[in-house]
Design an enzyme around this catalytic site. Structure first.
Site, PDB file in Angstrom:
ATOM      1  N   ASP A  92       1.091   8.399  -7.973  1.00  0.00           N
ATOM      2  CA  ASP A  92       0.752   7.674  -6.764  1.00  0.00           C
ATOM      3  C   ASP A  92      -0.738   7.367  -6.801  1.00  0.00           C
ATOM      4  OD1 ASP A  92       0.737   6.814  -4.048  1.00  0.00           O
ATOM      5  OD2 ASP A  92       2.292   8.291  -3.569  1.00  0.00           O
ATOM      6  N   ASP A 117      -0.465   2.796  -3.435  1.00  0.00           N
ATOM      7  CA  ASP A 117      -0.518   2.955  -1.978  1.00  0.00           C
ATOM      8  C   ASP A 117      -1.130   1.714  -1.322  1.00  0.00           C
ATOM      9  OD1 ASP A 117      -0.180   5.128   0.109  1.00  0.00           O
ATOM     10  OD2 ASP A 117      -2.284   4.665   0.467  1.00  0.00           O
ATOM     11  N   HIS A 162       8.230   9.772   2.403  1.00  0.00           N
ATOM     12  CA  HIS A 162       7.469  10.823   3.083  1.00  0.00           C
ATOM     13  C   HIS A 162       6.824  10.354   4.384  1.00  0.00           C
ATOM     14  CE1 HIS A 162       4.675   8.357   0.959  1.00  0.00           C
ATOM     15  NE2 HIS A 162       3.677   8.898   1.616  1.00  0.00           N
ATOM     16  N   ASP A 163       6.967   9.075   4.718  1.00  0.00           N
ATOM     17  CA  ASP A 163       6.384   8.560   5.962  1.00  0.00           C
ATOM     18  C   ASP A 163       7.456   8.272   7.011  1.00  0.00           C
ATOM     19  OD1 ASP A 163       3.790   8.521   4.897  1.00  0.00           O
ATOM     20  OD2 ASP A 163       4.000   6.454   4.172  1.00  0.00           O
ATOM     21  N   GLU A 167       3.147  -0.554  -2.613  1.00  0.00           N
ATOM     22  CA  GLU A 167       3.529  -0.352  -1.221  1.00  0.00           C
ATOM     23  C   GLU A 167       2.835  -1.419  -0.382  1.00  0.00           C
ATOM     24  OE1 GLU A 167       3.367   3.000   2.313  1.00  0.00           O
ATOM     25  OE2 GLU A 167       1.606   2.518   1.154  1.00  0.00           O
TER      26      GLU A 167
HETATM   27  O1  TEU Z   1       1.233   4.629   3.968  1.00  0.00           O
HETATM   28  C1  TEU Z   1       0.847   3.389   4.448  1.00  0.00           C
HETATM   29  C2  TEU Z   1       1.257   3.086   5.784  1.00  0.00           C
HETATM   30  O2  TEU Z   1       1.073   1.962   6.225  1.00  0.00           O
HETATM   31  C3  TEU Z   1       1.810   4.219   6.554  1.00  0.00           C
HETATM   32  O3  TEU Z   1       0.723   4.924   7.017  1.00  0.00           O
HETATM   33  C4  TEU Z   1       2.642   3.800   7.650  1.00  0.00           C
HETATM   34  O4  TEU Z   1       2.008   2.832   8.440  1.00  0.00           O
HETATM   35  C5  TEU Z   1       2.904   4.979   8.514  1.00  0.00           C
HETATM   36  O5  TEU Z   1       3.142   6.097   7.752  1.00  0.00           O
HETATM   37  C6  TEU Z   1       4.103   4.698   9.323  1.00  0.00           C
HETATM   38  O6  TEU Z   1       3.876   5.242  10.564  1.00  0.00           O
HETATM   39  C7  TEU Z   1       0.586   5.117   2.869  1.00  0.00           C
HETATM   40  C8  TEU Z   1       1.119   6.481   2.523  1.00  0.00           C
HETATM   41  O7  TEU Z   1       2.475   6.371   2.186  1.00  0.00           O
HETATM   42  C9  TEU Z   1       0.870   7.404   3.674  1.00  0.00           C
HETATM   43  O8  TEU Z   1       1.439   8.667   3.466  1.00  0.00           O
HETATM   44  C10 TEU Z   1      -0.619   7.504   3.841  1.00  0.00           C
HETATM   45  O9  TEU Z   1      -0.915   8.279   4.961  1.00  0.00           O
HETATM   46  C11 TEU Z   1      -1.267   6.130   3.993  1.00  0.00           C
HETATM   47  O10 TEU Z   1      -0.805   5.190   3.044  1.00  0.00           O
HETATM   48  C12 TEU Z   1      -2.739   6.238   3.795  1.00  0.00           C
HETATM   49  O11 TEU Z   1      -3.022   6.501   2.442  1.00  0.00           O
END
Ligand code: TEU
Ligand code: CA
Length: 540
Positions: free
Chosen positions: A95, A190, A316-317, A242
């Site tokens: 990642d 990311d 994971h989000d 992403e």
């Molecule tokens: O996520 C990007 C992102 O836009 C997310 O934060 C999303 O908006 C949110 O989780 C939904 O509520 C990436 C990663 O996957 C995330 O874990 C990180 O926190 C974020 O980038 C910052 O690096």
């Protein structure tokens, strides 16, 4: 094998398996479970960040891109993991968090100390814009006592990098070369559609300012440069970007092979169909018409223009898709298989998020004290400030928190569900006694259903290569699509509801063969009845 045939499994390292009993998952734990992933049929394993980091955002706040966080082990552990995976025919995807660094990164520290060279690594301005951080509050914070502000689209400890500076790009490309030299064969980038900021940053009242910094034309140029300078030379490397708040037009540009940018993109539109007015911290049943329309639009257009989707329900989000789209009290197993079929037979590369293959659920936490995620904690405060009661705010966090998917994997029914011998860093799910890997392998049927889907992708080229067309787009319960490749076709029907329904089976499929079904196989007749959450794929 092309990236189109692969199935990728995502691991959130903190919660996979703890082998040194400190309550946190580690690289040795991942290595130990490789045979389990092999048994599932996985080709590539994506690890959420494992680098040195203060862990304010669980590793998405990187302080050193080329060193392993001691929390997870050592570089030797990592090398061993790559070798062991390779021996089993699996590869590792890392990642890469290139939009921002932790404010503890030495670049930011040197910038703060006054070094001009490093100040040019960040986005510093005399006046902040009105952009809102994705984790709440204004997206700018004072840069020391310089009188300037630095941009942080995420947490205040995640400072956005200045990709317009060639020195920044070269630093980041060096990072990719470092990991490529170690044998890493995949990168997940990311929020890579946020790296290209305009020269002049403008206020933007719409959507918290997102249109002003998302998918800017220069973003494509930066990805092309990265491709040329690093992974572009190696056709074996798999890349996925992403994409936050993106469009299908941009995702076609990011992934069309002649553009030489990325292999595929994640987008999140289909996971916002239960957001009221597009706002995450709300509660609403999912809008099936919208879900279908999104799948059909993306499926058809990506297919027509040679774009490529990363297919997923969980990461994971996201809270578990099972809790969002399925009546889990009555149909957890059928629903898990239906969701799996809906994406694994689709056009794109499927991703499985750890625990999905056993139908893991959200943890059902009992109080706010159990949550640790920075976004959830901020959102809770914001909900209270809006006038919600503590109970109301808690109920919303409970259905939306990212911690839902970040809980430790339920390996068995032991005290800490086989994840560790000590209290884990994040509470376990309440369902661990009934839903766990040991039990699933013994008497469950979700894991074997995933095995079969993965096998089918390798056996039937139409799954990886076929085109996409919508089927029964107007049906109130069925998400259906047809894949075609030369003379072959594959019809996939997914009932998203606990009610039965009947469809007209097109004549061409009456003589087809059922490839996979989550109920006992039945005869293909003109009036085909679909049971609660039934999914059936018909090939001819
Ligand atoms: O996520 C990007 C992102 O836009 C997310 O934060 C999303 O908006 C949110 O989780 C939904 O509520 C990436 C990663 O996957 C995330 O874990 C990180 O926190 C974020 O980038 C910052 O690096
Ligand atoms: Ca550990």
């Amino acid at each position: 094998m092309s990236f189109k045939e692969k199935v990728i499994y995502q691991i959130y390292p903190k919660s996979f398996l703890d082998t040194n009993q400190d309550g946190v998952g580690d690289l040795a734990g991942i290595k130990q479970k490789l045979p389990y992933l092999k048994r599932l049929g996985i080709d590539m394993i994506w690890l959420s960040p494992i680098y040195v980091s203060p862990q304010r955002d669980n590793g998405y706040d990187v302080a050193d891109y080329t060193a392993i966080n001691p929390l997870f082990g050592t570089m030797d552990d990592f090398d061993e993991l790559i070798t062991a995976a390779k021996e089993l025919g699996m590869e590792i995807m890392l990642d890469m968090v290139f939009n921002h660094v932790s404010t503890e990164h030495e670049w930011f520290q040197k910038a703060l100390a006054g070094e001009q060279k490093y100040q040019d690594y960040f986005i510093l301005r005399d006046e902040p814009t009105d952009w809102v951080s994705k984790f709440g509050g204004n997206a700018w914070a004072p840069f020391g006592d310089s009188g300037k502000y630095y941009l942080h689209l995420f947490d205040v400890t995640q400072a956005d990098l200045n990709w317009r500076n060639p020195a920044v790009r070269e630093e980041l490309f060096k990072v990719l070369r470092f990991w490529l030299a170690k044998g890493v064969k995949g990168f997940r980038f990311d929020v890579i559609n946020l790296i290209g900021k305009d020269e002049i940053l403008a206020d933007c009242a719409e959507n918290d300012g997102k249109p002003a910094y998302t998918d800017r034309p220069i973003n494509h140029e930066f990805i092309q440069m990265m491709n040329k300078a690093t992974y572009g030379a190696d056709p074996e490397v798999v890349t996925v970007g992403e994409m936050s708040f993106t469009t299908v037009e941009n995702c076609i540009l990011y992934t069309r092979p002649d553009r030489e940018e990325l292999d595929m993109t994640f987008n999140f539109h289909h996971l916002k169909v239960d957001y009221e007015d597009g706002k995450k911290w709300t509660q609403m049943p999912f809008d099936f018409d919208k879900l279908k329309e999104l799948f059909h639009t993306w499926g058809t257009q990506m297919s027509a223009e040679q774009g490529w989707n990363a297919l997923f329900w969980n990461n994971h989000d996201q809270p578990r898709a099972l809790n969002r789209f399925v009546d889990v009290d009555n149909y957890r197993v059928a629903g898990a298989k239906m969701l799996a079929s809906a994406i694994h037979l689709n056009r794109g590369t499927p991703y499985i998020y750890m625990g999905e293959e056993i139908g893991m659920l959200d943890p059902d936490f009992e109080s706010m004290e159990q949550y640790v995620d920075v976004e959830s904690l901020n959102a809770y405060q914001a909900l209270l400030a809006e006038g919600k009661t503590e109970q109301e705010a808690f109920e919303i966090v409970k259905t939306k928190s990212r911690d839902n998917s970040r809980i430790p994997i339920q390996w068995d029914s032991g005290e800490f569900s086989g994840f560790s011998k000590v209290t884990p860093w994040l509470s376990l799910g309440k369902s661990a006694k009934e839903i766990n890997v040991a039990k699933e392998l013994q008497e469950g049927s979700i894991f074997s259903y995933y095995q079969k889907l993965i096998r089918l992708r390798k056996e039937y080229p139409i799954i990886a290569q076929g085109s996409y067309e919508a089927f029964l787009a107007e049906d109130p319960q069925i998400y259906g699509y047809i894949r075609r490749l030369e003379e072959q076709s594959l019809l996939v029907l997914n009932n998203f509801y606990p009610q039965e329904t009947t469809i007209e089976l097109p004549e061409e499929f009456l003589t087809g063969e059922i490839l996979i079904n989550n109920y006992p196989n039945e005869k293909l007749i003109e009036k085909l009845r679909l049971k609660p959450y039934q999914t059936v794929a018909i090939y001819r």
